[in-house]
Design a protein around this motif. Structure first.
Motif, PDB file in Angstrom:
ATOM      1  N   ALA A  29       0.833  -1.210   0.000  1.00  0.00           N
ATOM      2  CA  ALA A  29       0.000   0.000   0.000  1.00  0.00           C
ATOM      3  C   ALA A  29       0.865   1.256   0.000  1.00  0.00           C
ATOM      4  O   ALA A  29       0.577   2.221  -0.724  1.00  0.00           O
ATOM      5  N   ILE A  30       1.919   1.254   0.802  1.00  0.00           N
ATOM      6  CA  ILE A  30       2.818   2.409   0.840  1.00  0.00           C
ATOM      7  C   ILE A  30       3.511   2.581  -0.508  1.00  0.00           C
ATOM      8  O   ILE A  30       3.622   3.695  -1.028  1.00  0.00           O
ATOM      9  N   GLY A  31       3.974   1.483  -1.086  1.00  0.00           N
ATOM     10  CA  GLY A  31       4.637   1.560  -2.386  1.00  0.00           C
ATOM     11  C   GLY A  31       3.726   2.097  -3.468  1.00  0.00           C
ATOM     12  O   GLY A  31       4.128   2.935  -4.281  1.00  0.00           O
ATOM     13  N   ILE A  83       2.607  12.209  -9.792  1.00  0.00           N
ATOM     14  CA  ILE A  83       1.927  13.501  -9.807  1.00  0.00           C
ATOM     15  C   ILE A  83       2.912  14.631  -9.536  1.00  0.00           C
ATOM     16  O   ILE A  83       2.914  15.662 -10.222  1.00  0.00           O
ATOM     17  N   MET A  84       3.783  14.447  -8.528  1.00  0.00           N
ATOM     18  CA  MET A  84       4.729  15.504  -8.172  1.00  0.00           C
ATOM     19  C   MET A  84       5.741  15.759  -9.286  1.00  0.00           C
ATOM     20  O   MET A  84       6.076  16.915  -9.575  1.00  0.00           O
ATOM     21  N   PHE A  85       6.268  14.699  -9.901  1.00  0.00           N
ATOM     22  CA  PHE A  85       7.223  14.897 -10.997  1.00  0.00           C
ATOM     23  C   PHE A  85       6.563  15.617 -12.166  1.00  0.00           C
ATOM     24  O   PHE A  85       7.184  16.468 -12.802  1.00  0.00           O
ATOM     25  N   PHE A  86       5.316  15.293 -12.449  1.00  0.00           N
ATOM     26  CA  PHE A  86       4.616  15.979 -13.527  1.00  0.00           C
ATOM     27  C   PHE A  86       4.447  17.465 -13.201  1.00  0.00           C
ATOM     28  O   PHE A  86       4.721  18.326 -14.040  1.00  0.00           O
ATOM     29  N   VAL A 142       3.166   5.852  -2.780  1.00  0.00           N
ATOM     30  CA  VAL A 142       4.363   6.636  -3.088  1.00  0.00           C
ATOM     31  C   VAL A 142       4.546   6.759  -4.595  1.00  0.00           C
ATOM     32  O   VAL A 142       4.873   7.834  -5.106  1.00  0.00           O
ATOM     33  N   LYS A 143       4.304   5.653  -5.317  1.00  0.00           N
ATOM     34  CA  LYS A 143       4.443   5.688  -6.773  1.00  0.00           C
ATOM     35  C   LYS A 143       3.469   6.694  -7.384  1.00  0.00           C
ATOM     36  O   LYS A 143       3.842   7.500  -8.238  1.00  0.00           O
ATOM     37  N   THR A 144       2.228   6.673  -6.926  1.00  0.00           N
ATOM     38  CA  THR A 144       1.226   7.598  -7.439  1.00  0.00           C
ATOM     39  C   THR A 144       1.584   9.035  -7.088  1.00  0.00           C
ATOM     40  O   THR A 144       1.510   9.938  -7.942  1.00  0.00           O
ATOM     41  N   LEU A 186       6.591  -3.286  -0.795  1.00  0.00           N
ATOM     42  CA  LEU A 186       6.956  -1.970  -1.301  1.00  0.00           C
ATOM     43  C   LEU A 186       7.473  -2.067  -2.725  1.00  0.00           C
ATOM     44  O   LEU A 186       7.105  -1.284  -3.598  1.00  0.00           O
ATOM     45  N   PHE A 187       8.304  -3.065  -2.978  1.00  0.00           N
ATOM     46  CA  PHE A 187       8.836  -3.269  -4.324  1.00  0.00           C
ATOM     47  C   PHE A 187       7.711  -3.546  -5.314  1.00  0.00           C
ATOM     48  O   PHE A 187       7.667  -2.976  -6.399  1.00  0.00           O
ATOM     49  N   LEU A 188       6.793  -4.432  -4.939  1.00  0.00           N
ATOM     50  CA  LEU A 188       5.697  -4.766  -5.844  1.00  0.00           C
ATOM     51  C   LEU A 188       4.745  -3.594  -6.032  1.00  0.00           C
ATOM     52  O   LEU A 188       4.165  -3.428  -7.100  1.00  0.00           O
ATOM     53  N   GLY A 189       4.593  -2.767  -4.995  1.00  0.00           N
ATOM     54  CA  GLY A 189       3.743  -1.592  -5.129  1.00  0.00           C
ATOM     55  C   GLY A 189       4.361  -0.522  -6.007  1.00  0.00           C
ATOM     56  O   GLY A 189       3.654   0.222  -6.678  1.00  0.00           O
ATOM     57  N   LEU A 190       5.690  -0.443  -6.015  1.00  0.00           N
ATOM     58  CA  LEU A 190       6.384   0.570  -6.812  1.00  0.00           C
ATOM     59  C   LEU A 190       6.682   0.130  -8.234  1.00  0.00           C
ATOM     60  O   LEU A 190       6.984   0.965  -9.080  1.00  0.00           O
ATOM     61  N   ARG A 191       6.634  -1.170  -8.493  1.00  0.00           N
ATOM     62  CA  ARG A 191       7.047  -1.642  -9.811  1.00  0.00           C
ATOM     63  C   ARG A 191       6.117  -1.136 -10.893  1.00  0.00           C
ATOM     64  O   ARG A 191       4.951  -0.861 -10.681  1.00  0.00           O
TER      65      ARG A 191
END
Length: 110
Positions: free
Chosen positions: A28-30, A39-42, A33-35, A103-108
């Motif tokens: 969930a955290i990953g 948004i922030m980079f955009f 954080v990815k989402t 975290l890894f699977l959430g960020l991938r």
């Protein structure tokens, strides 16, 4: 039940129970954080692009040294906090490994 069969059957509760709560929290955290980072980079990229274009056309004068000072301040502030996160994770290594996998699977990237 096999974890892959749980996913195929749509039984996420069984999968979460199989993998453990720390895996679910890490996932969930990953994902969050990815989402957030997308948004922030955009937004930051768009703002910087607008600043570059406006400065190139001579409409504004951007003082990049001020940006650098703020950036260095953020890095200085965040560095000791990341060390504390590392110490927390290594102190709880058994659940940290599953949380790290989540975290890894959430960020991938899919």
């Amino acid at each position: 039940m096999d974890p892959q069969q749980s996913v195929e059957a749509g039984n996420w509760v069984a999968l979460a129970a199989y993998m453990g709560f720390s895996f679910f929290v890490g996932f969930a955290i990953g994902f969050a954080v990815k989402t957030f980072l997308k948004i922030m980079f955009f937004l930051v990229g768009t703002i910087l692009l607008i600043l570059f274009v406006l400065q190139y056309n001579g409409m504004i004068e951007v003082h990049w040294a001020g940006f650098e000072t703020v950036y260095n301040g953020i890095i200085t502030w965040i560095t000791p906090h990341l060390g504390g996160l590392k110490n927390f994770a290594t102190a709880n290594l058994s659940s940290a490994s599953m949380a790290g996998l989540g975290l890894f699977l959430g960020l991938r990237k899919k």
